[in-house]
Design a protein around this motif. Structure first.
Motif: not given
Length: 215
Positions: A173-190, A201-211
């Motif tokens: 619902d929240v991921l647009t995959n548009d240019e200029g969008e940045q994903v951040f991930i914060y939490g434990f390994a699981d 699954a949403a068509g994004g690129q997990p390797e581009e996330a800041k985590a």
């Protein structure tokens, strides 16, 4: 930045078994939402320290970090933090970390447990800068609910899920995959693993996330 002593400005509860600690900002200290600092002190003649991610949108005058704890577990350093009061002095080192907010046009923050601290900080800063923000937060005992509610009233998408709920639908619902969008991930390994799967699954690129992996 070399270790520097500063003063506790305030301590307040932010949810079940969790507190936010505000520190006075030392001269010359700056940190962006998503960076972290080392907090240390001397206990029984030994220097003890841990790393905590900044949970305030800026470091003007004061800055905050959020601590969640298990009342049935913990050691000397945890006890030290849980007994800290306004006016006490602490030593900080930092900031550290390269995966932080950098004025992206849209931020999508996926947070598990204590990862909500940097999540609210990044979203608040992005919105203050005139950018877009969304948060997907999973925790059976949510923290910073007042800040999350305020963020939601600005028009930002905020999903709060229980530990048993999958991330997939909310991330889609929240991921647009548009240019200029940045994903951040914060939490434990699981949580990071689940978040990466949901992004893919949403068509994004997990390797581009800041985590940041909390362990």
């Amino acid at each position: 930045m070399d270790p520097i002593e500063t003063t506790v400005a305030a301590v307040r509860e932010v949810g079940p078994d969790a507190v936010a600690i505000d520190l006075e900002t030392p001269a010359g200290f700056e940190a962006e939402p998503g960076q972290f600092v080392k907090l240390s002190t001397e206990i029984d003649g030994e220097t003890e320290g841990r790393f905590y991610t900044v949970s305030s949108p800026d470091t003007d005058e004061t800055f905050e970090f959020t601590i969640s704890y298990d009342p049935d577990e913990g050691g000397a350093f945890s006890e030290y933090l849980l007994n800290i009061e306004a006016g006490d002095t602490v030593t900080i080192t930092g900031p550290f970390g390269g995966d932080y907010y950098e004025d992206e046009a849209r931020v999508v923050v996926l947070a598990g447990g204590p990862g909500v601290g940097p999540a609210v900080a990044i979203a608040e800063r992005a919105l203050a800068d005139g950018n877009e923000a969304a948060i997907v937060y999973r925790d059976d005992h949510p923290l910073h609910e007042d800040r999350l509610a305020t963020i939601a009233t600005t028009g930002a998408d905020v999903f709060i899920l229980s530990e048993s709920e999958p991330l997939t639908d909310a991330v889609a619902d929240v991921l647009t995959n548009d240019e200029g969008e940045q994903v951040f991930i914060y939490g434990f390994a699981d949580f990071l693993e689940d978040a990466n799967d949901a992004i893919e699954a949403a068509g994004g690129q997990p390797e581009e996330a800041k985590a940041e992996n909390f362990g």
